[in-house]
Write an enzyme that holds these catalytic residues in place. Structure first.
Site, PDB file in Angstrom:
ATOM      1  N   THR A  38       0.839  -1.206   0.000  1.00 41.30           N
ATOM      2  CA  THR A  38       0.000   0.000   0.000  1.00 41.30           C
ATOM      3  C   THR A  38       0.875   1.259   0.000  1.00 41.30           C
ATOM      4  O   THR A  38       0.583   2.236  -0.693  1.00 41.30           O
ATOM      5  CB  THR A  38      -0.925  -0.007   1.244  1.00 41.30           C
ATOM      6  OG1 THR A  38      -1.533  -1.281   1.356  1.00 41.30           O
ATOM      7  CG2 THR A  38      -1.987   1.068   1.142  1.00 41.30           C
ATOM      8  N   ILE A  39       1.946   1.197   0.770  1.00 42.78           N
ATOM      9  CA  ILE A  39       2.827   2.370   0.875  1.00 42.78           C
ATOM     10  C   ILE A  39       3.468   2.674  -0.492  1.00 42.78           C
ATOM     11  O   ILE A  39       3.510   3.826  -0.941  1.00 42.78           O
ATOM     12  CB  ILE A  39       3.889   2.128   1.972  1.00 42.78           C
ATOM     13  CG1 ILE A  39       3.194   2.057   3.344  1.00 42.78           C
ATOM     14  CG2 ILE A  39       4.971   3.219   1.959  1.00 42.78           C
ATOM     15  CD1 ILE A  39       4.089   1.603   4.498  1.00 42.78           C
ATOM     16  N   LYS A  66      -5.860  -1.960  -1.318  1.00 43.02           N
ATOM     17  CA  LYS A  66      -6.877  -1.874  -0.246  1.00 43.02           C
ATOM     18  C   LYS A  66      -8.034  -0.980  -0.695  1.00 43.02           C
ATOM     19  O   LYS A  66      -8.404   0.004  -0.032  1.00 43.02           O
ATOM     20  CB  LYS A  66      -6.266  -1.349   1.059  1.00 43.02           C
ATOM     21  CG  LYS A  66      -5.240  -2.303   1.702  1.00 43.02           C
ATOM     22  CD  LYS A  66      -4.801  -1.814   3.078  1.00 43.02           C
ATOM     23  CE  LYS A  66      -3.883  -2.780   3.817  1.00 43.02           C
ATOM     24  NZ  LYS A  66      -2.535  -2.946   3.248  1.00 43.02           N
ATOM     25  N   ASP A  69     -13.582   1.955  -2.341  1.00 40.22           N
ATOM     26  CA  ASP A  69     -14.718   2.463  -3.129  1.00 40.22           C
ATOM     27  C   ASP A  69     -14.231   2.549  -4.572  1.00 40.22           C
ATOM     28  O   ASP A  69     -13.047   2.320  -4.850  1.00 40.22           O
ATOM     29  CB  ASP A  69     -15.140   3.832  -2.576  1.00 40.22           C
ATOM     30  CG  ASP A  69     -16.565   4.213  -2.994  1.00 40.22           C
ATOM     31  OD1 ASP A  69     -17.232   3.410  -3.671  1.00 40.22           O
ATOM     32  OD2 ASP A  69     -16.999   5.325  -2.652  1.00 40.22           O
ATOM     33  N   ALA A  70     -15.138   2.880  -5.476  1.00 43.11           N
ATOM     34  CA  ALA A  70     -14.781   2.969  -6.900  1.00 43.11           C
ATOM     35  C   ALA A  70     -14.089   1.677  -7.346  1.00 43.11           C
ATOM     36  O   ALA A  70     -13.040   1.697  -7.996  1.00 43.11           O
ATOM     37  CB  ALA A  70     -13.885   4.187  -7.153  1.00 43.11           C
ATOM     38  N   LEU A  74     -10.749   1.512  -9.901  1.00 40.64           N
ATOM     39  CA  LEU A  74      -9.429   1.244  -9.319  1.00 40.64           C
ATOM     40  C   LEU A  74      -8.929  -0.147  -9.705  1.00 40.64           C
ATOM     41  O   LEU A  74      -7.730  -0.333  -9.978  1.00 40.64           O
ATOM     42  CB  LEU A  74      -9.478   1.417  -7.803  1.00 40.64           C
ATOM     43  CG  LEU A  74      -9.686   2.867  -7.360  1.00 40.64           C
ATOM     44  CD1 LEU A  74      -9.980   2.953  -5.866  1.00 40.64           C
ATOM     45  CD2 LEU A  74      -8.476   3.727  -7.697  1.00 40.64           C
ATOM     46  N   GLU A 114      -9.161  -7.840   2.088  1.00 39.74           N
ATOM     47  CA  GLU A 114      -8.143  -7.579   3.111  1.00 39.74           C
ATOM     48  C   GLU A 114      -8.844  -7.364   4.450  1.00 39.74           C
ATOM     49  O   GLU A 114      -9.575  -6.387   4.637  1.00 39.74           O
ATOM     50  CB  GLU A 114      -7.353  -6.335   2.670  1.00 39.74           C
ATOM     51  CG  GLU A 114      -6.456  -5.779   3.703  1.00 39.74           C
ATOM     52  CD  GLU A 114      -5.006  -6.233   3.567  1.00 39.74           C
ATOM     53  OE1 GLU A 114      -4.615  -6.784   2.527  1.00 39.74           O
ATOM     54  OE2 GLU A 114      -4.272  -6.003   4.542  1.00 39.74           O
ATOM     55  N   HIS A 138      -5.118 -10.020   8.394  1.00 38.15           N
ATOM     56  CA  HIS A 138      -4.050  -9.034   8.597  1.00 38.15           C
ATOM     57  C   HIS A 138      -4.070  -8.452  10.008  1.00 38.15           C
ATOM     58  O   HIS A 138      -5.010  -7.742  10.367  1.00 38.15           O
ATOM     59  CB  HIS A 138      -4.222  -7.913   7.556  1.00 38.15           C
ATOM     60  CG  HIS A 138      -3.121  -6.912   7.553  1.00 38.15           C
ATOM     61  ND1 HIS A 138      -3.199  -5.719   6.883  1.00 38.15           N
ATOM     62  CD2 HIS A 138      -1.896  -6.923   8.147  1.00 38.15           C
ATOM     63  CE1 HIS A 138      -2.078  -5.042   7.060  1.00 38.15           C
ATOM     64  NE2 HIS A 138      -1.269  -5.745   7.825  1.00 38.15           N
ATOM     65  N   ARG A 141      -0.403  -3.221  10.976  1.00 32.77           N
ATOM     66  CA  ARG A 141       0.933  -2.736  11.345  1.00 32.77           C
ATOM     67  C   ARG A 141       0.864  -1.853  12.587  1.00 32.77           C
ATOM     68  O   ARG A 141       1.696  -1.943  13.492  1.00 32.77           O
ATOM     69  CB  ARG A 141       1.460  -1.948  10.127  1.00 32.77           C
ATOM     70  CG  ARG A 141       2.863  -1.455  10.224  1.00 32.77           C
ATOM     71  CD  ARG A 141       3.224  -0.814   8.871  1.00 32.77           C
ATOM     72  NE  ARG A 141       4.498  -0.155   8.932  1.00 32.77           N
ATOM     73  CZ  ARG A 141       5.500  -0.378   8.076  1.00 32.77           C
ATOM     74  NH1 ARG A 141       5.365  -1.222   7.082  1.00 32.77           N
ATOM     75  NH2 ARG A 141       6.631   0.280   8.198  1.00 32.77           N
TER      76      ARG A 141
HETATM   77  C1  5RP Z   1       0.556  -3.101   5.568  1.00 33.50           C
HETATM   78  C2  5RP Z   1       0.584  -4.375   4.826  1.00 33.50           C
HETATM   79  C3  5RP Z   1       1.891  -5.094   4.744  1.00 33.50           C
HETATM   80  O1  5RP Z   1       2.231  -5.192   3.408  1.00 33.50           O
HETATM   81  C4  5RP Z   1       1.854  -6.469   5.345  1.00 33.50           C
HETATM   82  O2  5RP Z   1       1.403  -6.431   6.672  1.00 33.50           O
HETATM   83  C5  5RP Z   1       3.242  -7.128   5.357  1.00 33.50           C
HETATM   84  O3  5RP Z   1       4.210  -6.311   5.912  1.00 33.50           O
HETATM   85  P1  5RP Z   1       4.981  -6.597   7.297  1.00 33.50           P
HETATM   86  O4  5RP Z   1       5.408  -8.050   7.277  1.00 33.50           O
HETATM   87  O5  5RP Z   1       6.151  -5.662   7.259  1.00 33.50           O
HETATM   88  O6  5RP Z   1       4.009  -6.332   8.404  1.00 33.50           O
HETATM   89  O7  5RP Z   1      -0.391  -4.779   4.265  1.00 33.50           O
HETATM   90  O8  5RP Z   1      -0.682  -2.486   5.406  1.00 33.50           O
END
Ligand code: 5RP
Length: 218
Positions: A38-39, A66, A69-70, A74, A114, A138, A141
């Site tokens: 994403t970054i 991620k 919308d749209a 996208l 996600e 997930h 972070r």
């Molecule tokens: C952040 C993510 C990361 O790409 C994913 O969590 C993997 O990175 P890391 O292992 O450094 O946490 O989706 O939004």
């Protein structure tokens, strides 16, 4: 039935292509999937997807956009840049997901939901009914940075998603030592970002992940 080994995905959460290439030059051959994080998507746009797929045509390239919308617009931008898979965030309206899935079908690609933040099992049923095959479980972070660890509830939810028929990817600050937590669950993909990118020896780190996956799921 033989269980396929979970695949390994490297997440490129870099802020420039130069920085991303420092990782891919070393480990593109060591992983199954290259994630335009994403970054990196925000930093460089879909050109990051286009350039990485051109350089590594044999790898699955995932655009972690991620999408909230749209969905059609996208998704089309990502697939026209030759993404294989894209992500839609779990809070998106079901019509966003359906729009992204329709575009994915045109390009022979796929959509992952996600699961970052709040979602419900009713949504999970709706995603299955809409034709979603993949989800990404997930640990965010920021939650991880605030001290949130993998819990029994996470493991139970991952198992339940797999039992529902989803191909489940697991991510979120994954370290090698976390892998045994998921043993016995048919995980589709493990994503490692910082554990590979920031390792003193990224090649060795990726190989250790592969070796541990083979030991635990082989
Ligand atoms: C952040 C993510 C990361 O790409 C994913 O969590 C993997 O990175 P890391 O292992 O450094 O946490 O989706 O939004």
């Amino acid at each position: 039935m033989t269980q396929h080994l979970p695949m390994l995905q490297v997440a490129l959460d870099n802020q420039s292509m130069d920085d991303a290439y420092r990782t891919t030059r070393l480990i593109a051959d060591e992983v199954d999937i290259i994630e335009v994080g994403t970054i990196l998507c925000v930093a460089e746009g879909v050109r990051a997807v286009r350039d990485l797929k051109a350089l590594y045509p044999d790898r699955i390239v995932l655009a972690d956009a991620k999408i909230a919308d749209a969905g059609q617009i996208l998704a089309r931008m990502c697939f026209e840049a030759h993404a294989d898979w894209i992500t839609v965030i779990c809070c998106a309206d079901i019509n966003t997901t359906k729009g992204a899935l329709a575009v994915a079908k045109e390009f022979d690609g796929d959509v992952q939901i996600e699961l970052t933040g709040f979602w419900t099992w009713e949504q999970a049923v709706e995603w299955r009914q809409a034709g979603v095959q993949q989800v990404v479980y997930h640990r965010s972070r920021d939650a991880q940075a605030a001290g949130v660890a993998w819990s029994d509830e996470d493991i139970a939810a991952i198992r339940r998603l797999a039992d529902m028929g989803f191909k489940v990817t697991v991510t979120g600050g994954l370290a090698l030592g976390d892998l045994p937590l998921f043993q016995g669950i048919p995980i589709h993909v493990f994503i490692a970002g910082r554990s590979i990118r920031d390792a003193a020896d990224p090649v060795a780190a990726a190989r250790e992940f592969k070796r541990a996956i083979a030991q635990l799921w082989g």
